[in-house]
Design an enzyme around this catalytic site. Structure first.
Site, PDB file in Angstrom:
ATOM      1  N   ASP A   1      38.642  33.323  92.557  1.00 18.37           N
ATOM      2  CA  ASP A   1      38.283  31.913  92.718  1.00 18.37           C
ATOM      3  C   ASP A   1      37.854  31.611  94.157  1.00 18.37           C
ATOM      4  OD1 ASP A   1      37.866  29.362  91.819  1.00 18.37           O
ATOM      5  OD2 ASP A   1      39.977  28.782  91.798  1.00 18.37           O
TER       6      ASP A   1
ATOM      7  N   ASN B   1      34.420  31.011  95.182  1.00 21.81           N
ATOM      8  CA  ASN B   1      33.039  31.347  95.559  1.00 21.81           C
ATOM      9  C   ASN B   1      32.256  30.103  95.982  1.00 21.81           C
ATOM     10  OD1 ASN B   1      33.708  33.875  94.683  1.00 21.81           O
ATOM     11  ND2 ASN B   1      32.421  33.848  92.851  1.00 21.81           N
ATOM     12  N   GLY B   2      32.416  29.048  95.203  1.00 20.68           N
ATOM     13  CA  GLY B   2      31.670  27.811  95.479  1.00 20.68           C
ATOM     14  C   GLY B   2      32.052  27.235  96.833  1.00 20.68           C
TER      15      GLY B   2
ATOM     16  N   ARG C   1      25.873  27.142  95.840  1.00 17.14           N
ATOM     17  CA  ARG C   1      27.047  27.802  95.262  1.00 17.14           C
ATOM     18  C   ARG C   1      26.762  29.234  94.806  1.00 17.14           C
ATOM     19  NH1 ARG C   1      31.414  25.047  93.528  1.00 17.14           N
ATOM     20  NH2 ARG C   1      31.558  26.426  91.732  1.00 17.14           N
TER      21      ARG C   1
ATOM     22  N   HIS D   1      28.691  33.112  94.764  1.00 18.77           N
ATOM     23  CA  HIS D   1      28.879  34.047  93.647  1.00 18.77           C
ATOM     24  C   HIS D   1      28.309  35.423  94.001  1.00 18.77           C
ATOM     25  CE1 HIS D   1      30.446  30.827  91.322  1.00 18.77           C
ATOM     26  NE2 HIS D   1      29.303  30.205  91.130  1.00 18.77           N
TER      27      HIS D   1
ATOM     28  N   LEU E   1      40.422  54.785  86.405  1.00 23.19           N
ATOM     29  CA  LEU E   1      40.684  53.338  86.405  1.00 23.19           C
ATOM     30  C   LEU E   1      40.037  52.724  85.171  1.00 23.19           C
ATOM     31  CD1 LEU E   1      41.536  50.695  88.064  1.00 23.19           C
ATOM     32  CD2 LEU E   1      39.165  50.635  88.839  1.00 23.19           C
TER      33      LEU E   1
ATOM     34  N   SER F   1      44.496  28.989  84.414  1.00 25.69           N
ATOM     35  CA  SER F   1      43.162  28.694  83.873  1.00 25.69           C
ATOM     36  C   SER F   1      42.841  29.531  82.621  1.00 25.69           C
ATOM     37  CB  SER F   1      42.087  28.902  84.949  1.00 25.69           C
ATOM     38  OG  SER F   1      42.330  28.046  86.049  1.00 25.69           O
TER      39      SER F   1
ATOM     40  N   GLU G   1      54.016  39.591  87.881  1.00 28.84           N
ATOM     41  CA  GLU G   1      54.334  39.053  89.205  1.00 28.84           C
ATOM     42  C   GLU G   1      53.120  38.267  89.679  1.00 28.84           C
ATOM     43  OE1 GLU G   1      57.224  39.317  90.739  1.00 28.84           O
ATOM     44  OE2 GLU G   1      58.037  40.542  89.117  1.00 28.84           O
TER      45      GLU G   1
HETATM   46  C1  IPE Z   1      38.809  30.341  86.742  1.00 24.24           C
HETATM   47  O1  IPE Z   1      38.276  29.643  87.826  1.00 24.24           O
HETATM   48  C2  IPE Z   1      37.743  31.179  86.112  1.00 24.24           C
HETATM   49  C3  IPE Z   1      37.240  32.290  86.917  1.00 24.24           C
HETATM   50  C4  IPE Z   1      37.640  32.654  88.093  1.00 24.24           C
HETATM   51  C5  IPE Z   1      36.178  33.050  86.301  1.00 24.24           C
HETATM   52  P1  IPE Z   1      37.813  28.125  87.714  1.00 24.24           P
HETATM   53  O2  IPE Z   1      37.422  27.729  89.081  1.00 24.24           O
HETATM   54  O3  IPE Z   1      36.799  27.983  86.656  1.00 24.24           O
HETATM   55  O4  IPE Z   1      39.159  27.405  87.225  1.00 24.24           O
HETATM   56  P2  IPE Z   1      39.676  25.932  87.454  1.00 24.24           P
HETATM   57  O5  IPE Z   1      38.630  24.997  86.935  1.00 24.24           O
HETATM   58  O6  IPE Z   1      39.864  25.773  88.933  1.00 24.24           O
HETATM   59  O7  IPE Z   1      40.970  25.865  86.708  1.00 24.24           O
HETATM   60  C1  IPE Z   2      35.019  31.454  90.971  1.00 21.41           C
HETATM   61  O1  IPE Z   2      34.564  30.635  91.989  1.00 21.41           O
HETATM   62  C2  IPE Z   2      33.902  32.066  90.163  1.00 21.41           C
HETATM   63  C3  IPE Z   2      33.770  31.515  88.821  1.00 21.41           C
HETATM   64  C4  IPE Z   2      34.538  30.627  88.284  1.00 21.41           C
HETATM   65  C5  IPE Z   2      32.689  32.031  88.033  1.00 21.41           C
HETATM   66  P1  IPE Z   2      34.265  29.102  91.748  1.00 21.41           P
HETATM   67  O2  IPE Z   2      32.835  28.943  91.366  1.00 21.41           O
HETATM   68  O3  IPE Z   2      35.234  28.506  90.795  1.00 21.41           O
HETATM   69  O4  IPE Z   2      34.499  28.539  93.198  1.00 21.41           O
HETATM   70  P2  IPE Z   2      35.154  27.147  93.590  1.00 21.41           P
HETATM   71  O5  IPE Z   2      36.497  27.077  92.925  1.00 21.41           O
HETATM   72  O6  IPE Z   2      34.228  26.066  93.111  1.00 21.41           O
HETATM   73  O7  IPE Z   2      35.253  27.220  95.080  1.00 21.41           O
HETATM   74 MG    MG Z   3      37.039  27.604  91.018  1.00 18.90          MG
END
Ligand code: IPE
Ligand code: IPE
Ligand code: MG
Length: 254
Positions: free
Chosen positions: A19, A21-22, A32, A36, A130, A192, A203
């Protein structure tokens, strides 16, 4: 020398909710999708180092069933990146003994993504170093509902149910290993809809690091913390090893 815990040498199934990336991109004034793209490189770093840290199975959450709610350009950008990543990595995975599997629904994925996954699965199926599972269009609750329907009312054991779950998640005949260590980056502390059944005794490790910044040192740190955890699965600590000169009568008197 620190005393080792009993699960020190056991092969680990690590699962990662990648989580942030954005936020990584936004903080740099970038779109964004640039986050990714960097996230893909982080995934590569982790796959590369995981086996050396005792990780035998690695499940990466790449796209959730709820991620379809995002704007269409982000979704199609993500799908293109998944395809790029799978095609680019397949040869290296094959060479390094990494078996690639996808879990999640396949019927809603673009045909070219599906084809890339199928090719990767078939080319890497002999890998034993793996097992890399990529969760794509994945919802743990949907998978559980489907597995319950498949298992039927006569399903009598957790084992049988786990096989049904494996079937609906794209790995028929292969029970999914339980998750030992579940990592989530970017400071969020929730599941999620990821691997709810398999994480019953996982854990949990949460780190504020954004996924594109995650690297070998972060994984090493997570594994270090994990190795220090005391996993009792509802029981008690195993008895410490008895000294060589153990005398049963002394123990009774103690
Ligand atoms: C969970 O991240 C899904 C992935 C990392 C692929 P999200 O960013 O979509 O989840 P929420 O919305 O914060 O719960
Ligand atoms: C996780 O990063 C990647 C996916 C869910 C595909 P996000 O895209 O959720 O990044 P944030 O949470 O908006 O920073
Ligand atoms: Mg996210």
């Amino acid at each position: 020398m620190t005393q080792s815990t009993w699960h020190e040498e056991k092969p680990v199934h690590a699962a990662i909710i990648m989580d942030g990336n954005g936020r990584w991109a936004t903080a740099r004034g970038m779109p964004r999708i640039a986050g990714h793209r960097e996230g893909v490189e982080a995934a590569r770093r982790v796959i590369e180092v995981a086996p050396d840290l005792g990780i035998r199975a690695l499940t990466l959450y790449a796209f959730s069933a709820d991620n379809w709610k995002r704007p269409a350009p982000e979704v199609s950008g993500l799908m293109a990146l998944v395809e790029y990543f799978v095609r680019r990595e397949v040869e290296r995975c094959e060479r390094q003994g990494v078996e690639v599997l996808a879990i999640g629904r396949r019927d809603r994925l673009p045909r070219s993504v599906r084809a890339a996954i199928e090719e990767a699965e078939s080319r890497t199926r002999r890998g034993t170093r793996l097992t890399l599972r990529v969760a794509l269009d994945y919802s743990s609750r949907d998978a559980l509902v489907e597995a319950a329907a498949l298992a039927g009312p006569d399903c009598a054991s957790r084992e049988a149910f786990a096989y049904a779950l494996a079937s609906v998640q794209g790995t028929p005949g292969r029970r999914l290993p339980d998750v030992d260590l579940l990592i989530r980056t970017a400071g969020e502390q929730r599941l999620s809809d990821f691997l709810l059944w398999e994480s019953a005794y996982a854990e949990l490790h949460f780190t504020p690091t954004l996924w594109p910044d995650f690297g070998e040192q972060d994984l090493r740190a997570a594994m270090r913390v994990y190795r220090q955890r005391n996993r009792t699965f509802g029981g008690l600590d195993p008895l410490p090893a008895l000294p060589a000169a153990y005398n049963g009568s002394q123990r009774r008197l103690a």
